[in-house]
Design an enzyme around this catalytic site. Structure first.
Site, mmCIF file in Angstrom:
data_model
loop_
_atom_site.group_PDB
_atom_site.id
_atom_site.type_symbol
_atom_site.label_atom_id
_atom_site.label_comp_id
_atom_site.label_asym_id
_atom_site.label_seq_id
_atom_site.Cartn_x
_atom_site.Cartn_y
_atom_site.Cartn_z
ATOM 1 C CG ASP A 15 -1.556 1.296 1.512
ATOM 2 O OD1 ASP A 15 -2.339 1.715 0.656
ATOM 3 O OD2 ASP A 15 -1.278 1.930 2.556
ATOM 4 N NE ARG A 45 -4.704 8.371 5.005
ATOM 5 C CZ ARG A 45 -4.531 7.590 3.971
ATOM 6 N NH1 ARG A 45 -4.867 7.981 2.753
ATOM 7 N NH2 ARG A 45 -4.013 6.381 4.111
ATOM 8 C CB SER A 122 -1.931 3.196 -4.173
ATOM 9 O OG SER A 122 -2.405 4.396 -3.619
ATOM 10 C CG ASN A 123 -7.964 3.323 -2.592
ATOM 11 O OD1 ASN A 123 -8.170 2.328 -3.292
ATOM 12 N ND2 ASN A 123 -8.480 3.469 -1.378
HETATM 13 C C1 2OP Z 1 -3.654 3.808 -0.492
HETATM 14 O O1 2OP Z 1 -2.491 4.175 -0.731
HETATM 15 C C2 2OP Z 1 -5.537 4.965 0.554
HETATM 16 O O2 2OP Z 1 -3.585 4.591 1.760
HETATM 17 C C3 2OP Z 1 -4.385 4.117 0.802
HETATM 18 O O3 2OP Z 1 -4.309 3.171 -1.284
#
Ligand code: 2OP
Length: 233
Positions: A15, A45, A122-123
């Site tokens: 992540d 956040r 990641s998002n």
């Molecule tokens: C990400 O990097 C939101 O931390 C999360 O996907």
């Protein structure tokens, strides 16, 4: 779990925000608009993550850059901050300049040198993540950067985690997903990935019905469990 029984993964996927990169460092730029930058960063956040989950549940996708921008507007309004365009630009740009946690570079270096195939899931968008990886000099370590853009949904939706199997040609449980985010531990484990939780702050696990396979304090501890102690070689 002991180091001698943990390993043999076809890929290790990380992540980004909160795991490789320190989101709390936004405090510094938030101090230019707020007397309580820690609270401002925290709300920004929290709203970002909330909007990502809500938009996924509602099937009303916009990308993570837009979500981050919307969360900033809400946070500024709540805190009665009138954001000038220049300040706004600085705050948004700070996501591309977050520092990696202290041990990240060395840990990735050891894993990469040991021939592990590494990725990011990641998002965030490529537009957010590519400059961030470059800023920290980490891009060379990763074979793949998977983002929510492909499936137009956000973690912890199962479709986002499923992205990793295609590129690594492996079954879900043959890939180790590493995250510091509680929702991500539960999401990845529910999707079938092997999961390592990074618990830097020593906080309890969110009770979401899924346990990680392993918990470490930081990435250097993970490296020791996977490869043995590089300093004792
Ligand atoms: C990400 O990097 C939101 O931390 C999360 O996907």
């Amino acid at each position: 779990m002991s180091g001698s029984t943990f390993g043999g993964f076809q890929g290790i996927v990380f992540d980004a925000y909160g795991t490789l990169f320190d989101v709390a460092a936004l405090d510094r730029v938030c101090a230019t608009v707020s007397d309580d930058p820690t609270a401002f960063t925290h709300m920004w956040r929290a709203k970002q993550l909330e909007y990502a989950v809500l938009r996924t549940v509602m099937d009303r996708y916009v990308d993570f850059g837009q979500i981050t921008s919307d969360a900033l507007d809400y946070t500024a309004t709540c805190n009665r901050v009138d954001l000038e365009p220049i300040r706004r630009g600085e705050l948004m740009r700070a996501w591309q300049e977050l520092p990696a946690f202290m041990e990240v570079h060395l840990a990735l270096d050891h894993l990469h040198a040991a021939g592990q195939r590494l990725g990011v899931l990641s998002n965030g968008t490529r537009q957010m993540l590519d400059p961030l990886l470059r800023h920290n000099g980490l891009q060379e370590y990763f074979l793949a950067v998977f983002t929510s853009e492909r499936v137009q949904a956000f973690k912890p939706h199962i479709s986002v985690y499923m992205l990793v199997t295609e590129r690594f040609h492996a079954r879900m449980n043959e890939i180790l997903f590493v995250t510091a985010n509680g929702f991500d531990v539960a999401g990845a484990k529910s999707a079938g990935l092997s999961v390592c939780r990074v618990n830097r702050a020593g906080t309890p696990l969110d009770p979401l019905g899924a346990e990680p396979d392993l918990t470490v304090r930081d990435l250097q501890e993970l490296v020791k469990l996977l490869l043995g102690d590089p300093d004792s070689a």
